[in-house]
Design a protein around this motif. Structure first.
Motif, PDB file in Angstrom:
ATOM      1  N   TYR A  48       0.624  -0.985   0.158  1.00 46.79           N
ATOM      2  CA  TYR A  48       0.343  -0.106  -0.075  1.00 46.79           C
ATOM      3  C   TYR A  48       0.782   1.072  -0.224  1.00 46.79           C
ATOM      4  N   CYS A  49       1.346   1.510   0.680  1.00 48.28           N
ATOM      5  CA  CYS A  49       2.557   2.516   1.217  1.00 48.28           C
ATOM      6  C   CYS A  49       4.053   2.462   0.532  1.00 48.28           C
ATOM      7  N   ASP A  50       4.509   1.033   0.722  1.00 50.77           N
ATOM      8  CA  ASP A  50       5.971   1.392  -0.288  1.00 50.77           C
ATOM      9  C   ASP A  50       6.424   1.758   1.324  1.00 50.77           C
ATOM     10  N   LYS A  51       6.457   1.013   2.400  1.00 50.14           N
ATOM     11  CA  LYS A  51       7.468   1.372   3.703  1.00 50.14           C
ATOM     12  C   LYS A  51       7.789   0.286   3.480  1.00 50.14           C
ATOM     13  N   ARG A  52       9.273  -0.135   3.694  1.00 49.75           N
ATOM     14  CA  ARG A  52      10.387  -1.113   3.529  1.00 49.75           C
ATOM     15  C   ARG A  52      10.660  -1.427   4.829  1.00 49.75           C
ATOM     16  N   PHE A  53      10.626  -2.759   5.444  1.00 51.82           N
ATOM     17  CA  PHE A  53      10.646  -2.954   7.115  1.00 51.82           C
ATOM     18  C   PHE A  53      11.792  -3.916   7.062  1.00 51.82           C
ATOM     19  N   VAL A  54      13.313  -4.289   7.186  1.00 46.60           N
ATOM     20  CA  VAL A  54      13.987  -4.541   7.544  1.00 46.60           C
ATOM     21  C   VAL A  54      14.382  -5.341   8.741  1.00 46.60           C
TER      22      VAL A  54
END
Length: 81
Positions: A48-54
């Motif tokens: 949805y928002c392109d937030k990246r979780f690393v």
């Protein structure tokens, strides 16, 4: 210039995103909550928002991910057990 998507370092391979965690007004301004699973790449992107979780300590931790492809596979809007 377009601002790059937000990146968050996490300690678990299963994360949730609603796009409004830091927005006053909460989820009404975000998107439906989705659960994402970080795979062997060490990161996952919200569809949805392109937030990246690393994943901290994972293969993508500390790597330059600016040219890395979006990995949104494994996303689900199924509630977390």
């Amino acid at each position: 210039m377009i601002k790059p998507p937000e990146t968050a370092s996490v300690t678990t391979t299963r994360v949730s995103c609603d796009g409004a965690r830091d927005i006053p007004g909460g989820a009404a301004l975000g998107h439906p909550r989705v659960w994402l699973e970080i795979d062997e790449h060490g990161y996952v992107d919200c569809g949805y928002c392109d937030k990246r979780f690393v994943l901290k300590g994972g293969p993508a931790d500390g790597a330059d991910l600016s040219a890395a492809p979006d990995i949104a596979a494994g996303s689900s809007n199924t509630p977390h057990p």
